[in-house]
Design a protein around this motif. Structure first.
Motif, mmCIF file in Angstrom:
data_model
loop_
_atom_site.group_PDB
_atom_site.id
_atom_site.type_symbol
_atom_site.label_atom_id
_atom_site.label_comp_id
_atom_site.label_asym_id
_atom_site.label_seq_id
_atom_site.Cartn_x
_atom_site.Cartn_y
_atom_site.Cartn_z
ATOM 1 N N MET A 1 0.872 -0.982 0.007
ATOM 2 C CA MET A 1 -0.131 0.011 -0.110
ATOM 3 C C MET A 1 0.950 1.278 0.066
ATOM 4 N N HIS A 2 0.552 2.589 -0.682
ATOM 5 C CA HIS A 2 1.283 3.376 -0.690
ATOM 6 C C HIS A 2 0.107 4.689 -0.367
ATOM 7 N N ILE A 3 0.734 5.533 0.423
ATOM 8 C CA ILE A 3 -0.015 6.696 1.131
ATOM 9 C C ILE A 3 0.197 7.875 0.127
ATOM 10 N N VAL A 4 -0.691 8.529 -0.231
ATOM 11 C CA VAL A 4 -0.672 9.855 -1.024
ATOM 12 C C VAL A 4 -1.118 10.830 -0.253
ATOM 13 N N LEU A 5 -0.554 12.061 -0.216
ATOM 14 C CA LEU A 5 -0.778 13.253 0.650
ATOM 15 C C LEU A 5 -1.231 14.318 -0.518
ATOM 16 N N ASP A 6 -2.306 14.959 -0.529
ATOM 17 C CA ASP A 6 -2.590 16.112 -1.205
ATOM 18 C C ASP A 6 -2.258 17.589 -0.436
ATOM 19 N N PRO A 7 -1.139 17.978 -0.490
ATOM 20 C CA PRO A 7 -0.690 19.209 0.316
ATOM 21 C C PRO A 7 -1.853 20.345 0.096
ATOM 22 N N ASP A 8 -2.361 20.330 -0.986
ATOM 23 C CA ASP A 8 -3.161 21.522 -1.275
ATOM 24 C C ASP A 8 -4.733 21.545 -0.505
ATOM 25 N N LEU A 9 -4.992 20.097 -0.258
ATOM 26 C CA LEU A 9 -6.033 19.887 0.655
ATOM 27 C C LEU A 9 -5.889 20.083 1.943
ATOM 28 N N CYS A 10 -4.576 19.414 2.289
ATOM 29 C CA CYS A 10 -4.458 19.295 3.960
ATOM 30 C C CYS A 10 -4.539 20.600 4.667
ATOM 31 N N GLN A 11 -5.320 20.397 5.682
ATOM 32 C CA GLN A 11 -5.333 21.443 6.624
ATOM 33 C C GLN A 11 -4.680 21.333 7.982
ATOM 34 N N ALA A 12 -4.112 20.272 8.094
ATOM 35 C CA ALA A 12 -3.352 19.901 9.358
ATOM 36 C C ALA A 12 -4.065 19.744 10.409
ATOM 37 N N TYR A 13 -5.539 19.151 10.255
ATOM 38 C CA TYR A 13 -6.207 18.886 11.387
ATOM 39 C C TYR A 13 -5.425 17.755 12.562
ATOM 40 N N GLY A 14 -4.815 16.869 12.098
ATOM 41 C CA GLY A 14 -4.195 15.791 12.683
ATOM 42 C C GLY A 14 -4.703 14.645 13.021
#
Length: 65
Positions: A1-14
């Protein structure tokens, strides 16, 4: 499995950090979550899937090999 993060969407909610603290990290130096393990082992699958589901802005996706 591979995790993809969209930095444009991330709001750092945690939420992902709470679900999978060995995989994600938040620091004051970055405005988004850091993916420490982009390809975590199968032993972390449940935590990673919960992290992806818990993101309120759907900034995380999980690709299956």
């Amino acid at each position: 499995m591979h995790i993809v993060l969209d930095p444009d969407l991330c709001q750092a909610y945690g939420n992902c950090l709470l679900a999978a603290p060995d995989v994600f990290e938040l620091t004051e130096a970055t405005p988004v979550v850091i993916v420490r393990q982009a390809n975590p082992g199968e032993d972390l699958r449940a935590e990673v899937e919960e992290a992806v589901r818990s993101c309120p802005v759907q900034a995380l996706t999980l690709e299956h090999a």
